[in-house]
Design an enzyme around this catalytic site. Structure first.
Site, short mmCIF file in Angstrom:
data_model
loop_
_atom_site.label_atom_id
_atom_site.label_comp_id
_atom_site.label_asym_id
_atom_site.label_seq_id
_atom_site.Cartn_x
_atom_site.Cartn_y
_atom_site.Cartn_z
N LYS A 126 85.58 -4.15 -20.19
CA LYS A 126 86.27 -5.16 -21.00
C LYS A 126 87.19 -5.98 -20.11
O LYS A 126 87.86 -5.42 -19.23
CB LYS A 126 87.10 -4.50 -22.11
CG LYS A 126 87.81 -5.52 -23.01
CD LYS A 126 88.56 -4.86 -24.15
CE LYS A 126 89.85 -4.21 -23.75
NZ LYS A 126 90.85 -5.22 -23.24
N GLU A 195 93.12 -9.70 -30.76
CA GLU A 195 94.42 -9.04 -30.85
C GLU A 195 95.52 -10.03 -31.19
O GLU A 195 95.62 -11.12 -30.62
CB GLU A 195 94.76 -8.36 -29.52
CG GLU A 195 96.11 -7.65 -29.54
CD GLU A 195 96.39 -6.80 -28.32
OE1 GLU A 195 97.49 -6.21 -28.27
OE2 GLU A 195 95.53 -6.72 -27.43
#
Length: 277
Positions: A126, A195
Site C-alpha cells: 500500500k 481516510e
C-alpha cells in the site's frame, strides 16, 4: 453455540487474494481490515475471520513510540511484515510502504515493493497519494505486485496538512480526490483506502469505482472498514479519532495483571512452592 465456540468451529478458509477482494465488492460483501504488527495478533485476527491484515506504518505511533509515521523505515516494516506472514494466514497481508520508500523515483518504489514481497512475504503493498504516485503504482502492478491505494488523510503528509484533519471538505478538493481515485483504479490498484473524508464523498467515490474502498473515518458506505488493532482493543493510549469504536479495554486488564504480579513478587507469593521448571 457461543460466539467463541463458533469461531473455533469455523472451517479453514482458502487464501484470500487481491482478485478475491475485488470480487467481494461485486457480491456487495463488506470487507474487514485490521492492522497487525506481530505473529500472535495476525493468527488471532485471522481465526476471527478478518479478510485483510495491514502491516501499517502506524506501527510507528502504536508500537514504537513515535509522534507520527514519518520515522518508520523499510527495515521496520520488513521486520513486522515477516512476523505477520509467519502466521501463514488465510487473510491477505498488505504491507505499507513507509515514507521515502517510493517518493524518490519509480525505480526506488519498484525495488522496495519487491523487497516487501520477496523478503517480507507480503501479498500486496500500500502506498499513499494520487496523481504523484500513479507512475509508481502502474509499474509495481506491471511487475505483478498487487497495490492498494490510499487517499484523503494520508498520514505521511501530516506536516503538509498541518495535523490530522478531515480532508476534501471543499468542492474542488472533492472533485480532485474522486478524479485521483479513478486514476488509481486505471493504474491497476485492486483496492483503495479512503481516510478522513466526508461520508458523502466516501459514498460517491465508492459508487464510482469498480474496485473496493476501505474506509477509515470515511463513512459506512465504503465497501469495507479498517481499524488499528490497538484502537479496537483499547490498548493504544495516545490520540484516538472520533470514529474509533473500542471493542475491548485490554489495557485495563493488562494493568491489573501487572499490578497483581508486582504485589505477589513483593509479598513473596510468587512462584509459590515450585522449585524449578
Amino acid at each position: 453455540m457461543s460466539e467463541k465456540e463458533a469461531i473455533r468451529a469455523r472451517a479453514p478458509r482458502a487464501k484470500i487474494t487481491a482478485p478475491a477482494v475485488v470480487e467481494m465488492k461485486r457480491r456487495a460483501e463488506p470487507i474487514v481490515v485490521v492492522t497487525a504488527y506481530d505473529h500472535p495478533t495476525a493468527r488471532i485476527a485471522d481465526e476471527a475471520g478478518v479478510e485483510i491484515l495491514l502491516v501499517g506504518d502506524s506501527v510507528g505511533t502504536v508500537l514504537l513510540g513515535y509522534e507520527s509515521t514519518l520515522p518508520v523505515t523499510m527495515e521496520d516494516i520488513l521486520h513486522h511484515t515477516r512476523a505477520v506472514t509467519r502466521a501463514k494466514t488465510a487473510a491477505l497481508v498488505v504491507a505499507d510502504m513507509p515514507f521515502m520508500s517510493y517518493q524518490v523515483s519509480v525505480e526506488q518504489a519498484v525495488l522496495n515493493a519487491g523487497r516487501l514481497v520477496q523478503e517480507g512475504g507480503a501479498d500486496a503493498v500500500k502506498l499513499e497519494g494520487g496523481e504523484r504516485v500513479a507512475p509508481a503504482v502502474r509499474r509495481i502492478v506491471e511487475i505483478g505486485i498487487p497495490v492498494m491505494g490510499h487517499l484523503g488523510l494520508t498520514p505521511q503528509s501530516v506536516l503538509a496538512f498541518g495535523g490530522y484533519k478531515v480532508q476534501a471538505r471543499g468542492e474542488a478538493d472533492q472533485e480532485r480526490l474522486a478524479r485521483e481515485a479513478r486514476l488509481l483504479e486505471e493504474c491497476g490498484c485492486f483496492a483503495l483506502v479512503l481516510e478522513g473524508i466526508p461520508a458523502r464523498l466516501g459514498q460517491a467515490v465508492t459508487r464510482g469505482l469498480g474496485i473496493p474502498t476501505i474506509g477509515i473515518g470515511a463513512g459506512v458506505q465504503c465497501d469495507g472498514q479498517v481499524l488499528v488493532s490497538h484502537d479496537l482493543l483499547g490498548l493504544f493510549l495516545g490520540r484516538q479519532p472520533k470514529f474509533v469504536r473500542r471493542y475491548a479495554e485490554l489495557a485495563d486488564g493488562m494493568r491489573e495483571a501487572y499490578a497483581r504480579f508486582v504485589a505477589d513478587v513483593k509479598a513473596r507469593r510468587f512462584p509459590g512452592d515450585a522449585e524449578s521448571y
